[in-house]
Scaffold this motif. Structure first.
Motif, PDB file in Angstrom:
ATOM      1  N   ILE A  18       0.888  -1.145   0.126  1.00  0.00           N
ATOM      2  CA  ILE A  18      -0.147  -0.089   0.039  1.00  0.00           C
ATOM      3  C   ILE A  18       0.939   1.405   0.182  1.00  0.00           C
ATOM      4  O   ILE A  18       0.655   2.140  -0.818  1.00  0.00           O
ATOM      5  CB  ILE A  18      -1.016  -0.024   0.951  1.00  0.00           C
ATOM      6  CG1 ILE A  18      -1.982  -1.244   1.137  1.00  0.00           C
ATOM      7  CG2 ILE A  18      -1.750   1.092   1.299  1.00  0.00           C
ATOM      8  CD1 ILE A  18      -2.662  -1.177   0.047  1.00  0.00           C
ATOM      9  N   THR A  19       1.879   1.255   0.884  1.00  0.00           N
ATOM     10  CA  THR A  19       2.860   2.612   0.988  1.00  0.00           C
ATOM     11  C   THR A  19       3.488   2.879  -0.349  1.00  0.00           C
ATOM     12  O   THR A  19       3.467   3.976  -0.977  1.00  0.00           O
ATOM     13  CB  THR A  19       3.791   2.392   2.067  1.00  0.00           C
ATOM     14  OG1 THR A  19       3.108   1.998   3.494  1.00  0.00           O
ATOM     15  CG2 THR A  19       4.658   3.563   2.267  1.00  0.00           C
ATOM     16  N   ALA A  20       4.116   1.785  -0.873  1.00  0.00           N
ATOM     17  CA  ALA A  20       4.770   1.715  -2.092  1.00  0.00           C
ATOM     18  C   ALA A  20       3.957   2.420  -3.303  1.00  0.00           C
ATOM     19  O   ALA A  20       4.010   3.249  -4.195  1.00  0.00           O
ATOM     20  CB  ALA A  20       5.634   0.674  -2.457  1.00  0.00           C
ATOM     21  N   SER A  21       2.560   1.670  -3.513  1.00  0.00           N
ATOM     22  CA  SER A  21       1.370   2.304  -4.163  1.00  0.00           C
ATOM     23  C   SER A  21       1.067   3.479  -4.355  1.00  0.00           C
ATOM     24  O   SER A  21       0.991   4.049  -5.231  1.00  0.00           O
ATOM     25  CB  SER A  21       0.571   0.998  -4.354  1.00  0.00           C
ATOM     26  OG  SER A  21       0.754  -0.180  -4.470  1.00  0.00           O
ATOM     27  N   ILE A  22       0.991   3.994  -3.020  1.00  0.00           N
ATOM     28  CA  ILE A  22       0.481   5.316  -2.430  1.00  0.00           C
ATOM     29  C   ILE A  22       1.567   6.415  -3.020  1.00  0.00           C
ATOM     30  O   ILE A  22       1.234   7.198  -3.807  1.00  0.00           O
ATOM     31  CB  ILE A  22       0.105   5.652  -1.222  1.00  0.00           C
ATOM     32  CG1 ILE A  22      -1.094   4.799  -0.828  1.00  0.00           C
ATOM     33  CG2 ILE A  22      -0.076   6.785  -0.967  1.00  0.00           C
ATOM     34  CD1 ILE A  22      -1.433   4.649   0.541  1.00  0.00           C
TER      35      ILE A  22
END
Length: 475
Positions: A18-22
């Protein structure tokens, strides 16, 4: 990361995705906004580009007025419109189309045109339609110019279309990033759990091949580490189990040899007396009866040894549940004690029964199993109680159980006997010295039957030194 629990690893992997995607999405959106701001009004026209031209085009139409009713002015009108996404239509006072790039009438009658369309903007056929009336010198309607446009981004050139496609694709970038980062981090996560799983698979293969000489070299304070540790413990337990099986096999061999030894003596006696009867028939009936009695006693002793062994095997292998039936317990016990009156009197032993008042008069239990327990314990006491001794059977009860205690005035159990007297085929030194020996199964069978009746058996010595055997069963 591999030292974390699987749940923590999964949560962290999810957070990383999620963090990398955001982060990647924010960066992509920032670049897309910058690209859009650079291309707007240059390659990409804003959504209201044509609407903003309405005032200038209206002024041009009002300036040209009647001249626009001639199709020779079409080129000039077209040049007044910046871009090819705005369509136009010039009509006369009757609503007939004179020229234009839009060929369908959005109105039905000339009256509707000049009453509802003239000087205003309406939404018809998917277009915003702005109508500019043309008037003659007297101010009467002579025609009109209708401008058709849509509120949406348009492109000044092909590069604008490419840029718009890139910006549109960036809107879906979160799904692409989630998919990509899921594949990346799930591969890392799978790698962390694949090594111990491969070790466990290899260990399972070796166990299948009966090879227990291996170690699982994986140490971690998580579920997989504990699983590998448990698997190693299982391997060690399996080793111990195989060793125990070997010991049991050795014990079985010893048991068979022991029973063969016990059978050897009475069978030898039977064979000796039988040979004597055949070779030297007795000359008196009294001698013949004495020989036959010896043969009969030793035959019964041999049969009893075999039956005890067979009953033990059936007892261990049977899955039949006890068959409970109502029984008057005091009457049942009185009859059981009466059965042993004769052998007790023959040895000068006093046999006593005491049933406490709290014992229910009628209970439900398996009387066959209860009778066999009492037979084994009482007969064992008769064997070891010396003449002029006493055997006392007492019975008491609580809410859920009946307790039976058999005390005798014999020599009691030795230290080793107290630990093993209820084991299968156990015989203490004194038992070996007993005339004729015994199978070593009596107390073992009694204990097994007591467990089947929902109770247990306990062996100890009374304060006076004699043996004390207590068993209980549920009611």
């Amino acid at each position: 990361m591999k030292t974390q629990s699987l749940a923590a690893q999964f949560r962290h992997t999810f957070i990383y995705i999620i963090t990398a995607s955001i982060g990647a999405t924010v960066l992509t959106y920032t670049l897309a906004v910058m690209l859009f701001l650079w291309a707007v009004d240059r390659d990409i026209l804003p959504a209201d580009h044509y609407q903003q031209q309405i005032p200038d085009i209206t002024a041009y139409i009002q300036e040209k007025n009647m001249a626009l009713l001639s199709d020779q002015e079409e080129e000039n009108l077209k040049n007044a419109i910046q871009g090819d996404q705005m369509l136009y239509q010039t009509v006369d006072t009757h609503g007939n189309i004179l020229y234009g790039t839009y060929t369908e009438k959005p109105f039905t009658t000339a009256e509707e045109l000049f009453d509802s369309f003239a000087g205003t903007t309406v939404l018809r056929q998917g277009y915003y339609i702005h109508t500019v009336p043309i008037t003659d010198t007297s101010g009467s309607p002579a025609g009109a110019v209708l401008l058709f446009y849509q509120i949406k981004p348009t492109f000044a050139n092909d590069r604008g279309r490419v840029i718009f496609a890139v910006i549109l694709l960036s809107l879906f970038s979160p799904f692409l990033y989630i998919t990509g980062f899921t594949l990346l981090f799930s591969k890392i996560f799978a790698g962390n759990i694949n090594k111990p799983l491969q070790l466990l698979i290899e260990a399972s293969r070796k166990i299948k091949e009966k090879d227990l000489d291996f170690d699982i070299s994986y140490a971690s304070d998580n579920e997989l580490g504990r699983l590998c540790s448990a698997f190693s413990e299982m391997k060690e337990a399996l080793k111990e189990s195989l060793s125990a099986q070997w010991e049991m096999e050795q014990e079985r061999i010893w048991m068979v040899e022991s029973l063969a030894h016990d059978l050897k003596s009475p069978l030898s006696i039977i064979l000796g007396y039988t040979d004597s009867l055949i070779e030297n028939p007795p000359d008196s009936k009294e001698k013949l009866c004495r020989y036959l009695k010896v043969i009969k006693n030793n035959t019964e002793k041999s049969a009893d040894l075999v039956m005890q062994m067979q009953y033990t095997s059936d007892l261990e292998n049977s899955r039949i549940q006890p068959e409970s039936s109502p029984v008057n317990l005091e009457a049942f016990l009185t009859q059981k004690i009466h059965d042993y009156d004769l052998p007790a009197r023959q040895k000068g032993i006093e046999l006593l029964l005491h049933v406490q008042d709290n014992v229910p008069p009628v209970i439900r239990t398996d009387t066959d199993k209860l009778a066999r327990i009492l037979d084994n314990i009482i007969s064992n006491s008769l064997q070891y109680t010396p003449p002029d001794g006493r055997i006392h059977v007492s019975v008491k009860a609580d809410k859920d159980h009946i307790f039976y205690t058999v005390r005798d005035t014999g020599t009691g159990f030795g230290p080793a006997d107290l630990k093993k007297a209820a084991d299968k085929f156990y015989r203490g030194d004194k038992a070996r010295q007993t005339k004729g020996g015994h199978s070593g199964l009596g107390l073992y069978i009694a204990g097994q039957l007591a467990e089947q009746l929902g109770g247990s058996l306990k062996i100890e010595n009374s304060k006076s030194g004699g043996a004390c055997v207590t068993f209980q069963h549920s009611i």
